[in-house]
Each structure stands twice: as C-alpha cells, then as structure tokens.
Scaffold this motif. Structure first.
Motif, PDB file in Angstrom:
ATOM      1  N   THR A   1       0.796  -1.231   0.000  1.00  0.00           N
ATOM      2  CA  THR A   1       0.000   0.000   0.000  1.00  0.00           C
ATOM      3  C   THR A   1       0.828   1.280   0.000  1.00  0.00           C
ATOM      4  O   THR A   1       0.277   2.369  -0.121  1.00  0.00           O
ATOM      5  CB  THR A   1      -0.945   0.010   1.215  1.00  0.00           C
ATOM      6  OG1 THR A   1      -0.160  -0.071   2.414  1.00  0.00           O
ATOM      7  CG2 THR A   1      -1.909  -1.174   1.170  1.00  0.00           C
ATOM      8  N   GLY A   2       2.141   1.176   0.144  1.00  0.00           N
ATOM      9  CA  GLY A   2       3.006   2.350   0.181  1.00  0.00           C
ATOM     10  C   GLY A   2       4.288   2.017   0.899  1.00  0.00           C
ATOM     11  O   GLY A   2       4.617   0.850   1.092  1.00  0.00           O
ATOM     12  N   GLY A   3       5.022   3.057   1.304  1.00  0.00           N
ATOM     13  CA  GLY A   3       6.239   2.825   2.061  1.00  0.00           C
ATOM     14  C   GLY A   3       7.324   3.820   1.720  1.00  0.00           C
ATOM     15  O   GLY A   3       7.107   4.792   0.994  1.00  0.00           O
ATOM     16  N   THR A   4       8.521   3.545   2.238  1.00  0.00           N
ATOM     17  CA  THR A   4       9.646   4.451   2.079  1.00  0.00           C
ATOM     18  C   THR A   4      10.901   3.693   1.654  1.00  0.00           C
ATOM     19  O   THR A   4      11.020   2.482   1.897  1.00  0.00           O
ATOM     20  CB  THR A   4       9.952   5.202   3.383  1.00  0.00           C
ATOM     21  OG1 THR A   4      10.220   4.242   4.417  1.00  0.00           O
ATOM     22  CG2 THR A   4       8.791   6.086   3.806  1.00  0.00           C
ATOM     23  N   VAL A   5      11.830   4.423   1.048  1.00  0.00           N
ATOM     24  CA  VAL A   5      13.134   3.889   0.660  1.00  0.00           C
ATOM     25  C   VAL A   5      14.180   4.899   1.133  1.00  0.00           C
ATOM     26  O   VAL A   5      14.047   6.100   0.874  1.00  0.00           O
ATOM     27  CB  VAL A   5      13.231   3.701  -0.873  1.00  0.00           C
ATOM     28  CG1 VAL A   5      14.579   3.115  -1.255  1.00  0.00           C
ATOM     29  CG2 VAL A   5      12.090   2.833  -1.380  1.00  0.00           C
ATOM     30  N   ALA A   6      15.211   4.422   1.834  1.00  0.00           N
ATOM     31  CA  ALA A   6      16.224   5.331   2.372  1.00  0.00           C
ATOM     32  C   ALA A   6      17.609   4.715   2.247  1.00  0.00           C
ATOM     33  O   ALA A   6      17.787   3.520   2.467  1.00  0.00           O
ATOM     34  CB  ALA A   6      15.925   5.640   3.840  1.00  0.00           C
TER      35      ALA A   6
END
Length: 146
Positions: free
Chosen positions: A31-36
């Motif tokens: 459903t979404g998220g982050t990349v770092a």
C-alpha cells in the motif's frame, strides 16, 4: 556485500487466492512505504506480494512493486525469496529465529540509476504487522571498485 538502502513496504492483510497440492497461495497488497539510503524515495501503493505457503512455517514470496525516487525517477522491483519461521514448524539450521532472504531485481531507464541494473542484490527482510522491511545489499566482486 555492500549495504545500499532499506525499503519499508507497508502492507494490507493477506487475501487467500488458491489452494493446491503445491501449497496455499495468498496475495498481500503493498500500500506504500519508504526507501532510504543510496536510493531515496517512496514505495508506490499499487503492487503486491504473492506468497506461496509450502508447509508449516515455510513461504515462497514474489513481490512486484514500484519505487518513485525523490528526483521523480521510476524503479520497477521484482523481489523473490524465502521466509521460514521455526516457531511455526519449519527448521532453519544454525538460526534461532526467522530467516527471510530475497533477491531483488531492479529495472529503470534513468541514467543515474543504471547501477541498479548492473549488479546482483540480496535482501534481508523482516516481516512485521503492517510492513515488511528489507535491507538491500549489493554483491561486490573482490578487487572491483564498489
């Protein structure tokens, strides 16, 4: 191996799709998220993870999703792997807990991200309530520049 970035993919509850002699197939919406890290951006909320339960505590995963970088580039991700949870009946020799390793493949036409398409990557994942976290490592040949 060289650490490159972390992905936190937010997920919705699993939906059962099929049950055969090969195992039970489920779908987990992303459903979404982050990349770092060396890659920065967001997980696009339109993918999913097709999870085949092979036996008690053993899962084959195949996730497909996209990443939009902070610069606006698109990266397509196909990430396959295996998850074993000894507490559910599976045994992973030499480990006291969960084993969740993946082999992500990245596709993009953005010139600055070509490095994603020129190497083999390995992911170490942890599945939690509502999200799966993956630390992504690039496999480096000894003696070659990283």
């Amino acid at each position: 191996m060289k650490f490159r970035f972390s992905i936190v993919a937010e997920v919705a509850p699993s939906v059962s799709l099929d049950e055969t002699a090969a195992g039970e197939l489920g779908f987990i919406p992303i459903t979404g998220g982050t990349v770092a890290g060396d890659l920065e951006g967001s997980v696009i909320g339109s993918g999913g993870d097709w999870c085949l339960i092979k036996s008690a505590g053993t899962y084959r995963v195949e996730a497909r999703y996209g990443i939009r970088t902070t610069e606006g580039a698109y990266v397509d991700v196909v990430n396959t792997g295996i998850l074993t949870r000894p507490g559910e009946g599976a045994h992973t020799p030499g480990r006291g807990g969960e084993y969740f390793m993946t082999t992500p493949v990245f596709r993009t036409t953005h010139p600055a991200l070509a490095w994603l398409t020129h190497s083999v990557f390995v992911g170490h994942a942890v599945a939690g309530d509502g999200a799966t976290s993956i630390d992504v490592f690039e496999v480096i040949v000894p003696g070659h520049p990283a």
